[in-house]
Design a protein around this motif. Structure first.
Motif, mmCIF file in Angstrom:
data_model
loop_
_atom_site.group_PDB
_atom_site.id
_atom_site.type_symbol
_atom_site.label_atom_id
_atom_site.label_comp_id
_atom_site.label_asym_id
_atom_site.label_seq_id
_atom_site.Cartn_x
_atom_site.Cartn_y
_atom_site.Cartn_z
ATOM 1 N N VAL A 65 0.692 -1.312 -0.057
ATOM 2 C CA VAL A 65 -0.062 -0.142 -0.012
ATOM 3 C C VAL A 65 0.730 1.287 0.157
ATOM 4 C CG1 VAL A 65 -1.946 -1.020 1.003
ATOM 5 C CG2 VAL A 65 -0.152 -0.083 2.523
ATOM 6 N N GLN A 66 2.016 1.166 -0.258
ATOM 7 C CA GLN A 66 3.062 2.312 -0.659
ATOM 8 C C GLN A 66 4.063 2.032 -1.238
ATOM 9 O OE1 GLN A 66 4.543 3.439 3.442
ATOM 10 N NE2 GLN A 66 5.209 1.411 3.969
ATOM 11 N N ARG A 67 4.629 3.002 -2.016
ATOM 12 C CA ARG A 67 5.436 2.924 -3.154
ATOM 13 C C ARG A 67 6.979 2.898 -2.453
ATOM 14 N NH1 ARG A 67 5.099 7.356 -5.059
ATOM 15 N NH2 ARG A 67 3.308 7.867 -3.999
ATOM 16 N N GLY A 68 7.924 2.108 -3.081
ATOM 17 C CA GLY A 68 9.295 2.183 -2.638
ATOM 18 C C GLY A 68 9.847 0.904 -2.859
ATOM 19 N N GLU A 69 11.187 0.626 -2.031
ATOM 20 C CA GLU A 69 11.933 -0.662 -1.927
ATOM 21 C C GLU A 69 11.349 -1.600 -0.933
ATOM 22 O OE1 GLU A 69 15.901 0.789 -2.167
ATOM 23 O OE2 GLU A 69 15.824 1.141 -4.170
ATOM 24 N N TYR A 70 11.432 -2.646 -1.165
ATOM 25 C CA TYR A 70 10.941 -3.744 -0.197
ATOM 26 C C TYR A 70 12.084 -4.833 -0.077
ATOM 27 C CZ TYR A 70 6.113 -1.849 0.284
ATOM 28 O OH TYR A 70 5.107 -1.169 0.486
ATOM 29 N N ASP A 71 12.355 -5.176 1.181
ATOM 30 C CA ASP A 71 13.592 -6.157 1.278
ATOM 31 C C ASP A 71 12.739 -7.588 1.733
ATOM 32 O OD1 ASP A 71 15.607 -4.870 0.389
ATOM 33 O OD2 ASP A 71 15.521 -3.671 2.513
ATOM 34 N N PHE A 72 12.937 -8.627 0.835
ATOM 35 C CA PHE A 72 12.498 -10.182 1.519
ATOM 36 C C PHE A 72 13.724 -10.803 1.945
ATOM 37 C CE2 PHE A 72 9.186 -9.120 -1.627
ATOM 38 C CZ PHE A 72 8.105 -10.119 -1.419
ATOM 39 N N GLY A 73 13.524 -11.680 2.870
ATOM 40 C CA GLY A 73 14.364 -12.333 3.681
ATOM 41 C C GLY A 73 14.683 -13.650 3.141
ATOM 42 N N ALA A 74 14.963 -14.732 3.895
ATOM 43 C CA ALA A 74 15.314 -15.870 3.520
ATOM 44 C C ALA A 74 13.782 -16.839 3.645
ATOM 45 C CB ALA A 74 16.116 -16.797 4.225
ATOM 46 N N VAL A 75 13.818 -18.109 2.957
ATOM 47 C CA VAL A 75 12.738 -19.017 3.046
ATOM 48 C C VAL A 75 13.043 -20.282 4.060
ATOM 49 C CG1 VAL A 75 11.246 -20.620 1.838
ATOM 50 C CG2 VAL A 75 11.872 -18.493 0.691
ATOM 51 N N ASN A 76 12.344 -20.182 5.135
ATOM 52 C CA ASN A 76 12.683 -21.067 6.200
ATOM 53 C C ASN A 76 11.754 -22.225 6.179
ATOM 54 O OD1 ASN A 76 14.708 -19.447 8.046
ATOM 55 N ND2 ASN A 76 13.048 -18.137 7.546
ATOM 56 N N VAL A 77 12.239 -23.535 6.095
ATOM 57 C CA VAL A 77 11.503 -24.723 5.898
ATOM 58 C C VAL A 77 12.075 -25.663 7.065
ATOM 59 C CG1 VAL A 77 10.714 -26.680 4.254
ATOM 60 C CG2 VAL A 77 11.482 -24.615 3.346
ATOM 61 N N TYR A 78 10.387 -26.131 7.930
ATOM 62 C CA TYR A 78 10.972 -27.137 8.991
ATOM 63 C C TYR A 78 10.528 -28.458 8.463
ATOM 64 C CZ TYR A 78 12.006 -22.943 11.858
ATOM 65 O OH TYR A 78 12.541 -21.734 12.419
ATOM 66 N N VAL A 79 11.401 -29.409 8.521
ATOM 67 C CA VAL A 79 11.111 -30.704 7.962
ATOM 68 C C VAL A 79 10.952 -31.746 9.215
ATOM 69 C CG1 VAL A 79 11.739 -32.519 6.324
ATOM 70 C CG2 VAL A 79 12.184 -30.221 5.777
ATOM 71 N N GLN A 80 9.951 -32.501 9.065
ATOM 72 C CA GLN A 80 9.789 -33.364 9.967
ATOM 73 C C GLN A 80 9.531 -35.007 9.370
ATOM 74 O OE1 GLN A 80 6.319 -31.669 12.428
ATOM 75 N NE2 GLN A 80 7.570 -32.823 13.907
ATOM 76 N N SER A 81 10.210 -35.886 9.969
ATOM 77 C CA SER A 81 9.973 -37.363 9.199
ATOM 78 C C SER A 81 8.610 -38.140 9.865
ATOM 79 C CB SER A 81 11.247 -38.225 9.778
ATOM 80 O OG SER A 81 11.305 -38.420 11.137
ATOM 81 N N PRO A 82 8.687 -38.993 9.498
ATOM 82 C CA PRO A 82 7.262 -39.837 10.131
ATOM 83 C C PRO A 82 7.272 -40.111 11.542
ATOM 84 C CG PRO A 82 7.934 -40.755 7.836
ATOM 85 C CD PRO A 82 8.784 -39.988 8.285
ATOM 86 N N LEU A 83 8.420 -39.874 12.444
ATOM 87 C CA LEU A 83 8.685 -40.216 13.460
ATOM 88 C C LEU A 83 8.013 -39.022 14.186
ATOM 89 C CD1 LEU A 83 11.801 -42.285 13.998
ATOM 90 C CD2 LEU A 83 9.459 -42.832 14.094
ATOM 91 N N ARG A 84 8.347 -37.699 13.633
ATOM 92 C CA ARG A 84 7.728 -36.306 14.282
ATOM 93 C C ARG A 84 8.250 -36.039 15.607
ATOM 94 N NH1 ARG A 84 3.413 -34.296 11.634
ATOM 95 N NH2 ARG A 84 2.669 -35.519 10.025
ATOM 96 N N LEU A 85 9.665 -36.753 15.824
ATOM 97 C CA LEU A 85 10.363 -36.237 17.305
ATOM 98 C C LEU A 85 11.419 -35.187 17.024
ATOM 99 C CD1 LEU A 85 11.215 -39.909 18.370
ATOM 100 C CD2 LEU A 85 9.303 -38.353 19.373
ATOM 101 N N LEU A 86 11.832 -34.921 15.880
ATOM 102 C CA LEU A 86 12.541 -33.884 15.565
ATOM 103 C C LEU A 86 12.424 -32.993 14.494
ATOM 104 C CD1 LEU A 86 16.129 -35.682 16.267
ATOM 105 C CD2 LEU A 86 14.639 -34.303 17.796
ATOM 106 N N LYS A 87 12.727 -31.935 14.382
ATOM 107 C CA LYS A 87 12.681 -30.873 13.083
ATOM 108 C C LYS A 87 13.820 -30.651 12.653
ATOM 109 C CE LYS A 87 8.238 -28.630 14.399
ATOM 110 N NZ LYS A 87 7.661 -27.547 14.589
ATOM 111 N N ARG A 88 14.244 -30.579 11.434
ATOM 112 C CA ARG A 88 15.337 -30.043 10.825
ATOM 113 C C ARG A 88 14.893 -28.723 9.855
ATOM 114 N NH1 ARG A 88 19.753 -32.502 6.310
ATOM 115 N NH2 ARG A 88 20.948 -30.523 6.285
ATOM 116 N N ARG A 89 15.588 -27.711 10.254
ATOM 117 C CA ARG A 89 15.419 -26.412 9.584
ATOM 118 C C ARG A 89 16.296 -26.208 8.489
ATOM 119 N NH1 ARG A 89 16.473 -20.061 11.673
ATOM 120 N NH2 ARG A 89 18.486 -21.150 11.083
ATOM 121 N N TYR A 90 15.579 -26.077 7.317
ATOM 122 C CA TYR A 90 16.394 -25.512 6.061
ATOM 123 C C TYR A 90 16.135 -24.022 5.884
ATOM 124 C CZ TYR A 90 17.137 -30.419 4.551
ATOM 125 O OH TYR A 90 17.565 -31.909 4.646
ATOM 126 N N ARG A 91 17.146 -23.530 5.806
ATOM 127 C CA ARG A 91 17.189 -21.828 5.506
ATOM 128 C C ARG A 91 17.861 -21.507 4.100
ATOM 129 N NH1 ARG A 91 16.556 -17.083 8.268
ATOM 130 N NH2 ARG A 91 18.071 -15.344 7.615
#
Length: 443
Positions: free
Chosen positions: A130-156
């Motif tokens: 809703v305003q003109r100008g320069e916008y800065d995007f950061g990283a894409v963070n993905v948290y992955v869980q295996s079928p056991l779902r006890l731990l998560k791994r973050r990919y950045r």
């Protein structure tokens, strides 16, 4: 170190751990539970270690990237896509957090999904600046869980990217497409009957949907056994200037956008329509001092010059100097032109202070003054009043509504064209007025 930073414990991990602790405390009352707790704890630890080994294979197991345009359109819904690729040999549960620019003030850009082995997926969402100008995007963070779902791994995935938010080019393209396909009426543009002798005969062509019946050439139709119409050519190369007030009266917000941004978006569309009509489009900005301008022209690249000028404009906090505007127009615009002035007046007194300069402009050019209707006042006028406070508010609303109507009558008295419009209908009403002026040969 990277392993530790990217490893997270899931809710299931804490739930199971709390359950084991509870059973451990309970074992002081039921001694035979202690052996069961040891077995459960051992299984839990082994499961967590195994889950970690699943999430950290030797080969690269996951990939993600964001796809967003280098330019965003102000006031419009702009598409953003996140591409996901699962290279694990088992299905994974995902949580995706996209680091969007701070200007959006959103902290809930979170997506959850499942991805089967060796598959891809695209997550799509929209952002509305809703305003003109320069916008800065950061990283894409993905948290992955295996079928056991006890731990998560973050990919950045570091995708630091700067994009520019320009005036609404998506709206401009929509109007351009509708104009080319003769479907402007779908957007609220009225069909204006041509008046006078400003039209010159161009050719006889086949009838298409939207052509006026009175333009049918019956002799040519009989000869060709096909409905034919006379095509007329409007006067071309007429100068059309959009004058944009950047004073404090244009800072008022509506639906997230300032009145200045509504005027800028309408100017971009209006300039494009004028160029499509073979007219010369120009822009002049002003406030308490002279602003930058683009001389009216229809050479290649003119629309890009207009867009670049509009992109940089900001409102100022001081009152607008209309005397300076008059001097600038007199010195820089020598040819009689259509001047479309975007501004705002709340009271008749505000108009009276600048009316002498508007009258001088109207002597040399065809001036159209466009100012804004307060839609909140309209809502108050239409709402029933029961309490003393509601009656008081409605009385005040009627007073301001009357002032707006009085401003229109005052301008009409001096032969100055005017439009009172809600912000959301600014573009449509501006184009309708331009087409009416063209059809009547008023420039």
């Amino acid at each position: 170190m990277h392993f530790i930073r990217s490893l997270y414990l899931s809710r299931l991990f804490f739930t199971v751990l709390i359950g084991i602790i509870f059973l451990f405390l309970l074992s002081f009352m039921v001694p035979w539970l202690f052996g069961l707790i040891q077995v459960l704890f051992f299984v839990f630890v082994v499961g967590a270690v195994f889950d970690g080994l699943l999430l950290y294979p030797r080969a690269k197991a996951f990939f993600a990237r964001r796809d967003v345009a280098d330019r965003l359109s102000n006031g419009d819904a702009n598409p953003v896509s996140i591409f996901l690729e699962n290279h694990y040999k088992f299905p994974v549960s995902l949580e995706i957090i996209d680091e969007i620019p701070a200007q959006f003030q959103k902290r809930d850009v979170l997506f959850k999904t499942m991805l089967t082995p060796a598959t891809e997926q695209i997550i799509r969402y929209e952002l509305r600046p809703v305003q003109r100008g320069e916008y800065d995007f950061g990283a894409v963070n993905v948290y992955v869980q295996s079928p056991l779902r006890l731990l998560k791994r973050r990919y950045r995935f570091s995708q630091d990217q700067q994009v520019a938010v320009y005036p609404s080019f998506l709206q401009m393209k929509q109007y351009e497409f509708m104009a080319i396909s003769s479907r402007l009426t779908d957007l609220g543009i009225k069909k204006i009957r041509r008046v006078g002798m400003s039209q010159e005969f161009e050719q006889i062509r086949p009838y298409v949907s939207g052509d006026e019946v009175r333009s049918v050439n019956w002799r040519a139709t009989a000869r060709r056994n096909e409905l034919m119409v006379n095509a007329y050519q409007e006067e071309k190369s007429q100068a059309v200037y959009c004058l944009i007030d950047k004073g404090r009266v244009m800072r008022s917000p509506f639906d997230g956008l300032s009145l200045l941004d509504y005027a800028i978006n309408a100017t971009l569309v209006m300039s494009n329509i004028a160029l499509l009509k073979q007219d010369k489009a120009g822009v002049l900005t002003f406030s308490d001092q002279r602003g930058p301008w683009v001389a009216a022209d229809r050479k290649p690249g003119q629309l890009q010059r207009v867009m670049e000028l509009l992109y940089r404009q900001k409102t100022r906090f001081l009152e607008t100097d209309y005397e300076s505007l008059y001097v600038q127009v007199k010195n820089q615009i020598r040819q009689r032109s259509l001047l479309i002035l975007f501004t705002n007046f709340e009271t008749v007194n505000a108009l009276q202070r600048v009316l002498p300069y508007l009258r001088r402009l109207a002597k040399d050019h065809l001036l159209i003054v466009i100012f804004f209707e307060n839609t909140e006042l309209r809502a108050l006028l239409n709402a029933p009043a029961h309490t003393t406070e509601e009656i008081y508010l409605k009385t005040i609303a009627e007073k301001f509504f009357y002032e707006k109507q009085q401003i229109m009558r005052e301008l009409q008295q001096y032969g100055i064209q005017s439009i009172l419009t809600p912000p959301e209908k600014l573009t449509v009403n501006t184009i309708n007025k331009y087409l009416e002026v063209k059809a009547r040969g008023m420039i």
